[in-house]
Design a protein around this motif. Structure first.
Motif, short mmCIF file in Angstrom:
data_model
loop_
_atom_site.label_atom_id
_atom_site.label_comp_id
_atom_site.label_asym_id
_atom_site.label_seq_id
_atom_site.Cartn_x
_atom_site.Cartn_y
_atom_site.Cartn_z
N LEU A 1 -63.73 -44.40 8.91
CA LEU A 1 -64.69 -44.13 8.02
C LEU A 1 -65.87 -45.12 8.21
N PRO B 1 -68.90 -46.48 6.58
CA PRO B 1 -69.16 -46.27 5.10
C PRO B 1 -70.68 -46.05 4.94
N GLY C 1 -70.97 -42.45 5.76
CA GLY C 1 -70.20 -41.54 5.68
C GLY C 1 -69.25 -40.42 6.22
N LYS D 1 -63.06 -39.31 0.62
CA LYS D 1 -64.40 -40.24 0.68
C LYS D 1 -64.76 -40.63 -0.99
N TYR E 1 -66.40 -39.99 9.59
CA TYR E 1 -65.26 -40.46 10.35
C TYR E 1 -65.20 -40.36 11.82
#
Ligand code: AHG
Ligand code: MN
Ligand code: MN
Length: 333
Positions: A187, A189, A192, A38, A194
């Motif tokens: 992911l 984003p 954050g 990440k 998955y």
């Protein structure tokens, strides 16, 4: 409307019992990798905005130009793994020697070593093309409680307990296997996290894509030249389509999803090929086999090669099983 997928965290907990002798150490290790990924993802995504693209002006142990992001990704993965006291040793494409995680870090007692290509395809970073990270995990062969030794890293790929890659692409994905099939997580984003977007990934037995740097054609062995002519011949479902990104992770990821073969052969310029057995070929080979595909050096199974050096190179043929089998026929004829 977004579907509600299982998160990677939930998946790891649910599948922990798949691992023999599991104490949760491997799960924690995979957790650390997803965390480091990440951080690298964040940096890769804003690469054009900060002074992190371009060469650092030095070479790695294989004599290749190091990019700033190569060094950054290497540092992030190593620091994350050491800080979490989760491995006893780390070997990286970017380091001359393996790292022994010492006892003050709690490392001597850990069971696993990690081998990695922290940033794959890094020459593509300046032009906004997908790059990746590749990782490979083994159980140490030296006794716990002692420093790791070279033999812990020089194990054949068939001893891997887990392997995977992260692709920093149009979306960021983590794809990995622990020997029970291959699962892909995308992911989100914004938060954050998955999510399991590609459960039980498999590659079709036949494919119609071939991926190779054809600019090196004149330097290829005769078997590869013949196979390429076969791919280009007008017969049955051929000619096939040629697709080559120049990032192993991206080329392989596309081929798993669409069906195809990836080849980085020996050449008169690179007599052992270019890709590194421990950091690139073995983890991708495990993923391929776990996805029903095949991985070979043109003659034998990649995972059965017994390595003799950390930075050893190997010719690499991987993808749809019938395509790899066909390429092997041309290599031996
Ligand atoms: P890396 O960036 O880790 O050195 O790996 C680059 C590799 C691989 O990702 C890619 O498939 C291959 O090199 C491309 O090589 P060519 O430019 O010789 O085709
Ligand atoms: Mn690489
Ligand atoms: Mn690399």
């Amino acid at each position: 409307m977004e579907q509600s997928f299982q998160t990677l965290g939930e998946f790891i907990i649910d599948n922990q019992s798949d691992f023999q002798y599991s104490t949760g150490e491997l799960s924690r290790l995979i957790n650390s990798i997803r965390l480091a990924a990440k951080t690298v993802n964040y940096q890769v995504n804003k690469a054009g905005l900060v002074d992190i693209t371009g060469s650092i002006g030095s070479s790695n142990t294989s004599g290749e130009d190091q990019q700033k992001l190569d060094v950054y990704a290497n540092d992030v993965f190593i620091k994350t793994l050491i800080d979490r006291q989760i491995v006893c040793g780390i070997a990286s494409e970017e380091n001359d020697d393996f790292i022994c995680v010492n006892s003050s870090d709690g490392g001597y007692n850990n069971k696993y070593v990690v081998l990695m290509d922290p940033l794959d395809g890094s020459s593509n970073i300046d032009v906004n093309v997908s790059v990746g990270t590749i990782f490979s995990i083994y159980r140490r062969v030296s006794p716990p409680g002692t420093p790791v030794v070279l033999e812990d890293f020089l194990q054949p790929g068939n001893q891997q307990v887990a392997a995977g890659y992260i692709i920093y692409g149009t979306s960021t994905m983590l794809v990995y296997t622990t020997g029970h099939g291959v699962n892909g997580f995308t992911l989100n984003p914004a938060i954050g996290t998955y999510y399991l977007s590609h459960p039980q990934m498999t590659i079709s037995e036949d494919g119609r894509i071939y991926s190779i740097n054809e600019g090196n054609y004149v330097h290829f062995p005769i078997g590869v030249k013949k196979y390429l002519k076969f791919c280009q011949e007008e017969k049955d479902d051929r000619p096939y389509t040629s697709r080559y990104i120049g990032s192993l992770v991206s080329d392989v990821h596309r081929n798993i999803i669409k069906g195809g073969i990836y080849i980085y052969p020996t050449s008169s310029k690179a007599p052992n090929g270019k890709l590194r057995l421990l950091y690139e070929c073995n983890p991708i080979a495990m993923i391929m086999e776990q996805a029903n595909g095949k991985a070979s050096d043109g003659y034998q199974r990649i995972l059965d090669i017994v390595p003799t050096e950390l930075h050893q190179r190997a010719p690499f043929f991987c993808g749809s099983s019938n395509m790899v089998r066909k390429a092997e026929e041309f290599m031996s004829s």
